[in-house]
Design a protein around this motif. Structure first.
Motif, PDB file in Angstrom:
ATOM      1  N   MET A   1       0.799  -1.225   0.000  1.00 54.96           N
ATOM      2  CA  MET A   1       0.000   0.000   0.000  1.00 54.96           C
ATOM      3  C   MET A   1       0.835   1.280   0.000  1.00 54.96           C
ATOM      4  O   MET A   1       0.496   2.230  -0.725  1.00 54.96           O
ATOM      5  N   PRO A   2       1.931   1.380   0.772  1.00 57.24           N
ATOM      6  CA  PRO A   2       2.739   2.610   0.710  1.00 57.24           C
ATOM      7  C   PRO A   2       3.275   2.901  -0.695  1.00 57.24           C
ATOM      8  O   PRO A   2       3.303   4.057  -1.121  1.00 57.24           O
ATOM      9  N   THR A   3       3.678   1.856  -1.418  1.00 59.70           N
ATOM     10  CA  THR A   3       4.163   2.054  -2.783  1.00 59.70           C
ATOM     11  C   THR A   3       3.042   2.528  -3.687  1.00 59.70           C
ATOM     12  O   THR A   3       3.235   3.412  -4.536  1.00 59.70           O
ATOM     13  N   LEU A   4       1.857   1.960  -3.507  1.00 58.52           N
ATOM     14  CA  LEU A   4       0.706   2.394  -4.293  1.00 58.52           C
ATOM     15  C   LEU A   4       0.392   3.858  -4.024  1.00 58.52           C
ATOM     16  O   LEU A   4       0.164   4.645  -4.960  1.00 58.52           O
ATOM     17  N   ALA A   5       0.404   4.245  -2.750  1.00 65.48           N
ATOM     18  CA  ALA A   5       0.145   5.647  -2.397  1.00 65.48           C
ATOM     19  C   ALA A   5       1.227   6.568  -2.949  1.00 65.48           C
ATOM     20  O   ALA A   5       0.936   7.658  -3.451  1.00 65.48           O
ATOM     21  N   GLU A   6       2.478   6.116  -2.881  1.00 63.24           N
ATOM     22  CA  GLU A   6       3.594   6.923  -3.386  1.00 63.24           C
ATOM     23  C   GLU A   6       3.470   7.160  -4.889  1.00 63.24           C
ATOM     24  O   GLU A   6       3.676   8.279  -5.367  1.00 63.24           O
ATOM     25  N   ARG A   7       3.127   6.114  -5.626  1.00 58.08           N
ATOM     26  CA  ARG A   7       3.005   6.258  -7.078  1.00 58.08           C
ATOM     27  C   ARG A   7       1.767   7.047  -7.468  1.00 58.08           C
ATOM     28  O   ARG A   7       1.744   7.702  -8.515  1.00 58.08           O
ATOM     29  N   LEU A   8       0.748   7.001  -6.627  1.00 57.05           N
ATOM     30  CA  LEU A   8      -0.425   7.830  -6.857  1.00 57.05           C
ATOM     31  C   LEU A   8      -0.070   9.302  -6.695  1.00 57.05           C
ATOM     32  O   LEU A   8      -0.439  10.150  -7.526  1.00 57.05           O
ATOM     33  N   ARG A   9       0.681   9.623  -5.633  1.00 54.20           N
ATOM     34  CA  ARG A   9       1.118  11.007  -5.434  1.00 54.20           C
ATOM     35  C   ARG A   9       2.060  11.453  -6.557  1.00 54.20           C
ATOM     36  O   ARG A   9       2.003  12.608  -7.009  1.00 54.20           O
ATOM     37  N   ALA A  10       2.905  10.534  -7.033  1.00 53.59           N
ATOM     38  CA  ALA A  10       3.817  10.861  -8.125  1.00 53.59           C
ATOM     39  C   ALA A  10       3.046  11.198  -9.395  1.00 53.59           C
ATOM     40  O   ALA A  10       3.416  12.114 -10.138  1.00 53.59           O
ATOM     41  N   TYR A  11       1.974  10.464  -9.635  1.00 50.37           N
ATOM     42  CA  TYR A  11       1.159  10.765 -10.812  1.00 50.37           C
ATOM     43  C   TYR A  11       0.500  12.136 -10.669  1.00 50.37           C
ATOM     44  O   TYR A  11       0.452  12.917 -11.621  1.00 50.37           O
ATOM     45  N   VAL A  12      -0.021  12.417  -9.484  1.00 46.76           N
ATOM     46  CA  VAL A  12      -0.675  13.707  -9.250  1.00 46.76           C
ATOM     47  C   VAL A  12       0.315  14.851  -9.450  1.00 46.76           C
ATOM     48  O   VAL A  12      -0.013  15.876 -10.055  1.00 46.76           O
ATOM     49  N   GLU A  13       1.539  14.679  -8.951  1.00 49.43           N
ATOM     50  CA  GLU A  13       2.562  15.705  -9.138  1.00 49.43           C
ATOM     51  C   GLU A  13       2.880  15.913 -10.611  1.00 49.43           C
ATOM     52  O   GLU A  13       3.005  17.049 -11.085  1.00 49.43           O
ATOM     53  N   ALA A  14       3.009  14.812 -11.355  1.00 45.99           N
ATOM     54  CA  ALA A  14       3.287  14.913 -12.782  1.00 45.99           C
ATOM     55  C   ALA A  14       2.127  15.564 -13.523  1.00 45.99           C
ATOM     56  O   ALA A  14       2.320  16.331 -14.471  1.00 45.99           O
ATOM     57  N   LEU A  15       0.916  15.271 -13.080  1.00 45.37           N
ATOM     58  CA  LEU A  15      -0.269  15.856 -13.693  1.00 45.37           C
ATOM     59  C   LEU A  15      -0.303  17.366 -13.494  1.00 45.37           C
ATOM     60  O   LEU A  15      -0.733  18.117 -14.376  1.00 45.37           O
ATOM     61  N   SER A  16       0.184  17.816 -12.368  1.00 46.26           N
ATOM     62  CA  SER A  16       0.178  19.240 -12.059  1.00 46.26           C
ATOM     63  C   SER A  16       1.296  19.988 -12.771  1.00 46.26           C
ATOM     64  O   SER A  16       1.165  21.176 -13.092  1.00 46.26           O
ATOM     65  N   GLU A  17       2.406  19.278 -13.027  1.00 47.99           N
ATOM     66  CA  GLU A  17       3.610  19.960 -13.506  1.00 47.99           C
ATOM     67  C   GLU A  17       3.929  19.712 -14.975  1.00 47.99           C
ATOM     68  O   GLU A  17       4.667  20.493 -15.574  1.00 47.99           O
ATOM     69  N   SER A  18       3.399  18.641 -15.551  1.00 46.41           N
ATOM     70  CA  SER A  18       3.845  18.236 -16.878  1.00 46.41           C
ATOM     71  C   SER A  18       2.715  18.280 -17.890  1.00 46.41           C
ATOM     72  O   SER A  18       1.561  18.004 -17.570  1.00 46.41           O
ATOM     73  N   SER A  19       3.070  18.623 -19.125  1.00 43.51           N
ATOM     74  CA  SER A  19       2.129  18.549 -20.243  1.00 43.51           C
ATOM     75  C   SER A  19       2.534  17.444 -21.209  1.00 43.51           C
ATOM     76  O   SER A  19       2.053  17.380 -22.327  1.00 43.51           O
ATOM     77  N   ASN A  20       3.448  16.582 -20.762  1.00 43.55           N
ATOM     78  CA  ASN A  20       3.960  15.499 -21.577  1.00 43.55           C
ATOM     79  C   ASN A  20       3.087  14.260 -21.380  1.00 43.55           C
ATOM     80  O   ASN A  20       3.117  13.631 -20.317  1.00 43.55           O
ATOM     81  N   VAL A  21       2.314  13.916 -22.406  1.00 43.04           N
ATOM     82  CA  VAL A  21       1.393  12.791 -22.299  1.00 43.04           C
ATOM     83  C   VAL A  21       2.148  11.482 -22.102  1.00 43.04           C
ATOM     84  O   VAL A  21       1.717  10.612 -21.331  1.00 43.04           O
ATOM     85  N   GLN A  22       3.293  11.323 -22.775  1.00 41.19           N
ATOM     86  CA  GLN A  22       4.055  10.089 -22.650  1.00 41.19           C
ATOM     87  C   GLN A  22       4.578   9.899 -21.225  1.00 41.19           C
ATOM     88  O   GLN A  22       4.559   8.786 -20.687  1.00 41.19           O
ATOM     89  N   ALA A  23       5.029  11.002 -20.602  1.00 41.76           N
ATOM     90  CA  ALA A  23       5.503  10.918 -19.221  1.00 41.76           C
ATOM     91  C   ALA A  23       4.368  10.520 -18.281  1.00 41.76           C
ATOM     92  O   ALA A  23       4.554   9.710 -17.361  1.00 41.76           O
ATOM     93  N   LEU A  24       3.189  11.065 -18.529  1.00 44.44           N
ATOM     94  CA  LEU A  24       2.034  10.696 -17.705  1.00 44.44           C
ATOM     95  C   LEU A  24       1.665   9.235 -17.917  1.00 44.44           C
ATOM     96  O   LEU A  24       1.274   8.544 -16.975  1.00 44.44           O
ATOM     97  N   LYS A  25       1.773   8.764 -19.158  1.00 49.75           N
ATOM     98  CA  LYS A  25       1.463   7.359 -19.432  1.00 49.75           C
ATOM     99  C   LYS A  25       2.405   6.438 -18.663  1.00 49.75           C
ATOM    100  O   LYS A  25       1.983   5.419 -18.108  1.00 49.75           O
ATOM    101  N   GLU A  26       3.689   6.796 -18.616  1.00 51.13           N
ATOM    102  CA  GLU A  26       4.657   5.974 -17.876  1.00 51.13           C
ATOM    103  C   GLU A  26       4.330   5.967 -16.385  1.00 51.13           C
ATOM    104  O   GLU A  26       4.425   4.921 -15.722  1.00 51.13           O
ATOM    105  N   ARG A  27       3.937   7.132 -15.844  1.00 49.63           N
ATOM    106  CA  ARG A  27       3.546   7.192 -14.431  1.00 49.63           C
ATOM    107  C   ARG A  27       2.291   6.355 -14.188  1.00 49.63           C
ATOM    108  O   ARG A  27       2.166   5.670 -13.163  1.00 49.63           O
ATOM    109  N   ARG A  28       1.349   6.416 -15.132  1.00 47.34           N
ATOM    110  CA  ARG A  28       0.120   5.642 -14.985  1.00 47.34           C
ATOM    111  C   ARG A  28       0.417   4.143 -15.059  1.00 47.34           C
ATOM    112  O   ARG A  28      -0.177   3.355 -14.322  1.00 47.34           O
ATOM    113  N   ASP A  29       1.323   3.747 -15.922  1.00 49.26           N
ATOM    114  CA  ASP A  29       1.684   2.333 -16.020  1.00 49.26           C
ATOM    115  C   ASP A  29       2.290   1.833 -14.712  1.00 49.26           C
ATOM    116  O   ASP A  29       1.995   0.715 -14.257  1.00 49.26           O
TER     117      ASP A  29
END
Length: 328
Positions: free
Chosen positions: A71-99
């Motif tokens: 669960m901590p890893t899941l929460a960490e990667r969820l926060r990482a995606y949210v941070e990338a969503l706020s800071e990045s306009s790169n769809v490929q980078a978001l896809k990698e975070r989502r994967d």
């Protein structure tokens, strides 16, 4: 390994809602709408809320540290995606975070399945990620068309079994060897079959392998017309159900299966099997043909609806071919 074998009802209910919300979040960010600031803000707030809820669940009274190690890893990667969503306009980078987020989610489900509580096991079975995958849907349809065409016009039963057995042997080797090497497993899932694989197939038997098992069984035991009808139902109706369920499936019929998806499965199966039987069995008569097509499609729809422990790429062909053999 775990703190307790059976979760209290209140804890299980909280976990149920949490897992469903995370799954829904991952589905909703599959196609990020970065140009819509309101969508970005909604997803950012939803992700932060989920990460907070996971932290609260981990510290919930009665939950000992380490109860859910993933669960901590899941929460960490969820926060990482949210941070990338706020800071990045790169769809490929978001896809990698989502994967990576999807992988953590499936790892969490694996851990959940290991718990002794029946409630947790039932929850885990119905929460695997099934994102919209047009390449997979197209592969399903083309595979059905090619398989039926080859079997009807080119191959005998014996030669079909030889071809299927050879392909199955290759897939079996891949399935076995990837269990011994994480790097090899990642290469197969991400590179070789990346366009058509689901996140959960990284950790369980690939659906294509189970589909081959089904094809071998039905080709061996059932008449040709029944086999072809079963292949067409899976090839066309399963992707139609998936697309309709994702698009219009707000009202659930059973677990995560919707009225819209089940109806789309039945109607598409009725049409494609009816059309094929009209071609290969012209002597059936219109009324009997429609009844057989409806029965085969209905059995497939019910099997798809109820298949949770068993992969529907295995169960649907077996059920439809059996019904076809009874009626044809």
């Amino acid at each position: 390994m775990f703190a307790s074998s059976v979760m209290p009802d209140s804890t299980a209910e909280m976990l149920d809602a949490l897992v469903e919300d995370v799954r829904d979040f991952i589905d909703r960010v599959q196609q990020p709408r970065l140009k819509e600031s309101s969508w970005v803000e909604r997803m950012r707030q939803a992700g932060e809320k989920l990460a907070t809820q996971m932290a609260e669940f981990s510290s919930r009274e009665g939950m000992q540290a380490g109860s859910f190690e993933s669960m901590p890893t899941l929460a960490e990667r969820l926060r990482a995606y949210v941070e990338a969503l706020s800071e990045s306009s790169n769809v490929q980078a978001l896809k990698e975070r989502r994967d990576r987020l999807s992988r953590s989610y499936e790892e969490f489900l694996l851990e959940l399945k290991e718990r002794q509580g029946a409630r947790a096991a039932a929850l885990a079975r119905s929460r695997q990620l099934k994102p919209v995958n047009y390449a997979r849907n197209l592969f399903h349809i083309m595979n059905g068309v090619i398989a039926v065409s080859l079997y009807h016009f080119v191959l005998t039963r014996e030669s079909a079994l030889l071809v299927l057995g050879t392909i199955f042997a290759v897939f079996a080797v891949l399935e076995i060897t990837r269990r011994f090497s994480e790097r090899w497993n990642d290469f197969l899932v991400d590179k070789v079959f990346g366009a058509i694989s689901r996140p959960s197939e990284r950790y369980r038997t690939n659906s294509a392998t189970l589909y081959l098992v089904a094809l071998i069984i039905i080709t061996w035991f059932f008449p040709k017309s029944a086999v072809e009808a079963a292949i067409l139902v899976l090839g066309f109706s399963d992707p139609m159900a998936s697309l309709a369920g994702k698009r219009w499936g707000r009202r659930k019929l059973f677990r995560d299966k919707s009225y819209a998806g089940t109806l789309a499965f039945f109607v598409s199966g009725l049409v494609v099997v009816g059309a094929w039987l009209a071609y290969v069995e012209p002597g059936l008569g219109m009324l009997r043909l429609a009844g057989i097509a409806a029965a085969i499609s209905a059995v497939g729809a019910v099997t798809e609806l109820l298949s949770s422990r068993i992969d529907d790429n295995l169960s649907i062909p077996l059920a439809c071919a059996a019904m076809g053999a009874l009626l044809l």
